[in-house]
Design a protein around this motif. Structure first.
Motif, mmCIF file in Angstrom:
data_model
loop_
_atom_site.group_PDB
_atom_site.id
_atom_site.type_symbol
_atom_site.label_atom_id
_atom_site.label_comp_id
_atom_site.label_asym_id
_atom_site.label_seq_id
_atom_site.Cartn_x
_atom_site.Cartn_y
_atom_site.Cartn_z
ATOM 1 N N SER A 40 0.854 -1.188 0.000
ATOM 2 C CA SER A 40 0.000 0.000 0.000
ATOM 3 C C SER A 40 0.889 1.236 0.000
ATOM 4 N N GLU A 41 0.376 2.301 -0.600
ATOM 5 C CA GLU A 41 1.097 3.561 -0.681
ATOM 6 C C GLU A 41 0.117 4.699 -0.433
ATOM 7 N N TYR A 42 0.592 5.709 0.282
ATOM 8 C CA TYR A 42 -0.172 6.939 0.457
ATOM 9 C C TYR A 42 0.479 7.978 -0.433
ATOM 10 N N TRP A 43 -0.236 8.450 -1.436
ATOM 11 C CA TRP A 43 0.324 9.375 -2.424
ATOM 12 C C TRP A 43 0.225 10.830 -1.995
ATOM 13 N N GLY A 44 -0.554 11.143 -0.992
ATOM 14 C CA GLY A 44 -0.669 12.509 -0.511
ATOM 15 C C GLY A 44 -1.854 13.235 -1.121
ATOM 16 N N VAL A 45 -1.892 14.538 -0.878
ATOM 17 C CA VAL A 45 -2.976 15.377 -1.400
ATOM 18 C C VAL A 45 -2.594 15.829 -2.804
ATOM 19 N N LYS A 57 -9.281 19.020 -4.480
ATOM 20 C CA LYS A 57 -8.145 18.188 -4.110
ATOM 21 C C LYS A 57 -8.637 16.975 -3.348
ATOM 22 N N GLY A 58 -7.763 15.982 -3.221
ATOM 23 C CA GLY A 58 -8.122 14.793 -2.471
ATOM 24 C C GLY A 58 -6.893 14.024 -2.034
ATOM 25 N N HIS A 59 -7.051 13.228 -0.991
ATOM 26 C CA HIS A 59 -6.003 12.332 -0.520
ATOM 27 C C HIS A 59 -6.056 11.063 -1.378
ATOM 28 N N TYR A 60 -4.943 10.725 -2.017
ATOM 29 C CA TYR A 60 -4.880 9.548 -2.872
ATOM 30 C C TYR A 60 -4.184 8.409 -2.145
ATOM 31 N N ALA A 61 -4.741 7.207 -2.260
ATOM 32 C CA ALA A 61 -4.147 6.009 -1.667
ATOM 33 C C ALA A 61 -4.164 4.895 -2.709
ATOM 34 N N PHE A 62 -3.166 4.028 -2.642
ATOM 35 C CA PHE A 62 -2.996 2.954 -3.629
ATOM 36 C C PHE A 62 -2.795 1.646 -2.881
ATOM 37 N N LEU A 63 -3.543 0.615 -3.271
ATOM 38 C CA LEU A 63 -3.429 -0.709 -2.652
ATOM 39 C C LEU A 63 -3.184 -1.764 -3.722
#
Length: 138
Positions: A40-45, A57-63
């Protein structure tokens, strides 16, 4: 089991800790339904291309997951019901790539696009270069 990649977009007014808590929450949903999260990765805003629910804007996350389809459907269902999640997208892939995703890789290789190189002496605006002189208008 099939391999999936998921991208979640959460509301911009969440804190970073809350956004990372969403990643953990949906990771446990996958695990509880017989799958496992490979990474998993947190890409930030990040700024979005268009407004979603009045947010720019939004908080992006990748699984990256290895899970049965029932686990993925349950995770997507809960994500769509969650108030903080604006969008979720799941894609089935043949294999997971090693290392960080393209979004997390450092962007130092901009030589072909961002670097214009030496543009010559352009201090004298009267010099037209190889374009010739302007014709007079009548």
């Amino acid at each position: 089991m099939p391999l999936y990649e998921h991208v979640l977009i959460a509301r911009q007014d969440l804190s970073n800790a809350q956004a990372e808590g969403l990643i953990e929450h949906f990771s446990t949903v996958i695990a509880d339904n017989g799958g496992n999260v490979v990474g998993s990765e947190y890409w930030g805003v990040k700024t979005m291309a268009y407004k979603i629910n009045k947010n720019r804007k939004g908080h992006y996350a990748f699984l990256r997951t290895d899970a049965p389809s029932a686990a993925v459907q349950e995770m997507e269902r809960l994500a769509r019901l969650h108030d903080d999640v604006m969008r979720v997208m799941s894609v089935r892939v043949d294999a997971h790539e090693d290392g960080p995703s393209v979004q997390m890789q450092k962007r130092d290789d901009r030589g072909d696009r961002g670097d214009r190189g030496d543009r010559g002496d352009r201090g004298d605006r009267g010099d037209r270069g190889d374009r010739g002189e302007r014709r007079e208008r009548r």
